[in-house]
Design a protein around this motif. Sequence first.
Motif, short mmCIF file in Angstrom:
data_model
loop_
_atom_site.label_atom_id
_atom_site.label_comp_id
_atom_site.label_asym_id
_atom_site.label_seq_id
_atom_site.Cartn_x
_atom_site.Cartn_y
_atom_site.Cartn_z
N GLU A 124 1.43 -3.98 3.80
CA GLU A 124 2.76 -3.37 3.86
C GLU A 124 2.68 -1.96 3.29
O GLU A 124 2.23 -1.77 2.17
CB GLU A 124 3.75 -4.19 3.04
N VAL A 125 3.08 -0.98 4.07
CA VAL A 125 3.07 0.40 3.60
C VAL A 125 4.42 0.67 2.94
O VAL A 125 5.46 0.51 3.56
CB VAL A 125 2.82 1.40 4.75
N HIS A 137 8.50 4.01 -7.44
CA HIS A 137 8.24 2.69 -6.88
C HIS A 137 8.18 1.61 -7.96
O HIS A 137 8.58 0.48 -7.73
CB HIS A 137 6.96 2.68 -6.05
N LEU A 138 7.72 1.98 -9.14
CA LEU A 138 7.71 1.02 -10.25
C LEU A 138 9.13 0.60 -10.59
O LEU A 138 9.42 -0.59 -10.69
CB LEU A 138 7.03 1.64 -11.47
N PHE A 139 10.04 1.55 -10.71
CA PHE A 139 11.42 1.22 -11.06
C PHE A 139 12.11 0.47 -9.93
O PHE A 139 12.88 -0.44 -10.17
CB PHE A 139 12.21 2.48 -11.42
N ARG A 140 11.82 0.84 -8.68
CA ARG A 140 12.42 0.14 -7.55
C ARG A 140 11.95 -1.32 -7.52
O ARG A 140 12.75 -2.23 -7.34
CB ARG A 140 12.06 0.83 -6.25
N PHE A 183 0.84 -1.19 0.00
CA PHE A 183 0.00 0.00 0.00
C PHE A 183 0.88 1.24 0.00
O PHE A 183 1.84 1.34 0.76
CB PHE A 183 -0.89 -0.03 1.25
N HIS A 184 0.55 2.19 -0.86
CA HIS A 184 1.35 3.41 -0.98
C HIS A 184 0.44 4.62 -0.84
O HIS A 184 -0.51 4.77 -1.59
CB HIS A 184 2.06 3.44 -2.34
N HIS A 185 0.71 5.44 0.14
CA HIS A 185 0.04 6.73 0.26
C HIS A 185 1.07 7.75 0.72
O HIS A 185 2.16 7.40 1.14
CB HIS A 185 -1.18 6.69 1.18
N ASP A 186 0.72 9.02 0.60
CA ASP A 186 1.70 10.06 0.94
C ASP A 186 1.72 10.32 2.44
O ASP A 186 1.13 9.57 3.22
CB ASP A 186 1.44 11.33 0.14
N ASN A 187 2.40 11.36 2.85
CA ASN A 187 2.59 11.65 4.26
C ASN A 187 1.59 12.66 4.83
O ASN A 187 1.88 13.35 5.80
CB ASN A 187 4.02 12.16 4.49
#
Length: 106
Positions: A77-78, A94-97, A54-58
């Motif tokens: 998992e954040v 995040h795609l490249f990582r 899961f990806h969100h900003d701060n």
Amino acid sequence: MLFLWWDWKAVIHYDLLPPGRTIDSELYCEQLMRLKQEVERKRPELINRRGVGFHHDNARPHTSLATQQKVREFGWEVLMHPSFSLELASSDFHLFRSFQNSLDSV
């Protein structure tokens, strides 16, 4: 305001901010509950595997204690929010990582 969640296949869930409401941790946790239900319905393979990344900003509602507890309760998992970059959007970073991590494991 439109809140949109997607994965590599399609949109999983979207929510509109109710009129007269401000986004706060309580509303965000409600949205996360609806999102979890949609993930279980549309992507059960994610629940049965290693879980949901899961990806969100701060933003404050995203980093509140209530939100952190809810995400932990779900077993999600954040993903770390990257530093600002003019060259890359956060989703590209995040795609490249992730791509690099998959290449490292081969």
